[in-house]
Enzyme design. Structure first.
Site, mmCIF file in Angstrom:
data_model
loop_
_atom_site.group_PDB
_atom_site.id
_atom_site.type_symbol
_atom_site.label_atom_id
_atom_site.label_comp_id
_atom_site.label_asym_id
_atom_site.label_seq_id
_atom_site.Cartn_x
_atom_site.Cartn_y
_atom_site.Cartn_z
ATOM 1 C CG ASN A 7 -1.893 1.076 1.288
ATOM 2 O OD1 ASN A 7 -1.857 1.977 0.445
ATOM 3 N ND2 ASN A 7 -2.780 1.031 2.259
ATOM 4 C CG HIS A 179 -13.280 3.480 2.781
ATOM 5 N ND1 HIS A 179 -14.014 4.446 3.427
ATOM 6 C CD2 HIS A 179 -11.994 3.719 3.105
ATOM 7 C CE1 HIS A 179 -13.209 5.250 4.095
ATOM 8 N NE2 HIS A 179 -11.968 4.823 3.911
#
Ligand code: ADP
Length: 397
Positions: A7, A179
């Site tokens: 990430n 999300h």
């Protein structure tokens, strides 16, 4: 199969090494202050915890620091980095093109670059992470998992704004939602816990963290979500204002605020921080509110009220509701927020059990009462495990 999940943000790179298909975490860590002279690596794995200064002037260097840590003869987890068969990358924006996770080739990389215009703060560092990993591990399968992909099932009625249609055609201005890796993960876990087929459940998933969003999941697919073109829309967040009358911005512009100042105001100075005037952190606000701080309490009230409002709206949008899921740092750990959101909702079938709600364990648990028609769950999100699972199945395909 060893799978590395990356990430890459603008100034940090988080990572986890998984053994798949068991989904066991072998190592995890973060390189912080990437691009600066005082970068730091924190690494956990092989029974050791390390924190030390590293040379990570670029994402490329940051990725090599991670690979060295993973293959370190003393504290590492693999003998050779070539044992890593695949790398899964979190990518914030996949535009309208990416409806699912995908193996990365030059064409995919180019498409991610094209949509970077829509997520100028996030996609460029995601891309540098991809480039660096492809260079360092040329034989590994590289996979991109998008925060927007789960929401590509929204209908035009849910994703279009009331602007002239040409604005959508010309500039692709629409609701994308974010999300999605988390909303999809908890929705799938909820179906398992409810013993239902994943495409046979209507859910409302509440991802409540520093960034917060709420999604209506109809028959297992995202039908509506609170974040929009950018993650600014919807719920009140740590420092973001969420829903706003757009005319407020014109009004403030008339009072002398520049575009940059308004951007900063709405994204960094609003939300829990802006209303309370003291903190964007729910834990601090809870403590302060308990001691009688009026504005801390007000910030929490607005936070909960808006979630309730969305739950009402999404119940109507779904037609029928089977479950509500709480996840994210606040959703998982803050019983009083869950109570503030769910109290007096019996008319739409939601009734939480106070003892169940106050229990802190296990990570996945039912908190609604036996009488509640709608099941309410706390489900700890695990975006990295979701990325590892997608990467594993694409690497095998
Ligand atoms: P991010 O969006 O940055 O991933 P997180 O999901 O980690 O954020 O959530 C951070 C939020 O969760 C913070 O507001 C923090 O105060 C809150 N939080 C974490 N633990 C607790 C707790 N025990 N009680 C209340 N709030 C908590």
């Amino acid at each position: 199969m060893k799978i590395l999940v990356i990430n890459a943000g603008s100034s940090s790179i988080k990572y986890q090494l998984f053994e798949m298909p068991q989904s066991v975490v072998l190592a995890r860590g973060i390189v912080e202050r990437v691009g600066q002279p005082d970068a730091v690596l924190s690494h956990t794995g092989n029974d050791s915890n390390i924190r030390r200064p590293v040379q990570a002037g670029s994402h490329q260097e940051g990725i090599s620091v991670i690979l060295q840590a993973l293959a370190d003869p003393q504290t590492g987890t693999v003998e050779d980095i070539r044992q890593i068969s695949a790398v899964g990358h979190r990518v914030v924006h996949g535009g309208e093109e990416f409806t699912d996770s995908i193996r990365i080739d030059s064409h995919v990389q180019e498409s991610i670059r094209r949509v970077a215009d829509l997520a100028p703060l996030h996609n460029p560092p995601n891309l540098t992470g991809i480039q660096a990993a492809r260079q360092a591990l040329p034989d590994a399968v590289q996979v991109a998992c998008f925060d927007t992909a789960f929401h590509t099932s929204l209908s035009p009625a849910a994703y279009l704004y009331g602007l002239p249609y040409e604005i959508y055609e010309k500039y692709r201005v629409r609701r994308y939602g974010f999300h999605g890796i988390s909303h999809r993960y908890v929705a799938r876990r909820a179906a398992v816990l409810m013993n239902r087929d994943k495409y046979d459940v209507n859910l409302i998933t509440c991802h409540l963290g520093n960034g917060s969003s709420i999604t209506a999941v109809k028959n297992g697919k995202s039908a509506d979500t609170s974040m929009g073109l950018t993650p600014l829309e919807g719920l009140l967040m740590g420092t973001r204002c969420g829903d706003l009358d757009p005319a407020i911005l014109f009004y403030l512009s008339g009072k002398g605020y520049s575009i940059d100042q308004l951007n900063d105001l709405c994204n960094k100075k609003s939300g829990l921080l802006g209303v309370s005037g003291v903190s964007n952190d729910m834990r601090n606000l809870m403590e302060l509110a308990e001691k009688g701080n009026r504005r801390a309490k007000l910030a929490i009230d607005i936070f909960c009220y808006r979630i309730r409002k969305y739950i009402g709206a999404y119940t109507a949008a779904l037609g029928s509701l089977d479950g509500v899921i709480f996840t994210g740092g606040i959703g998982e750990n803050c019983p009083s927020v869950r109570e503030g959101v769910c109290s007096d909702l019996t008319q739409i079938g939601i009734q939480i059990d106070s003892d169940r709600n106050r229990a802190a364990q296990p990570k996945e648990r039912l908190i609604s009462s036996e009488k509640s028609r709608v099941k309410v769950y706390v489900i700890a999100t695990n975006e990295e495990a979701a990325i590892a699972a997608d990467t594993y199945s694409l690497a095998q395909a």
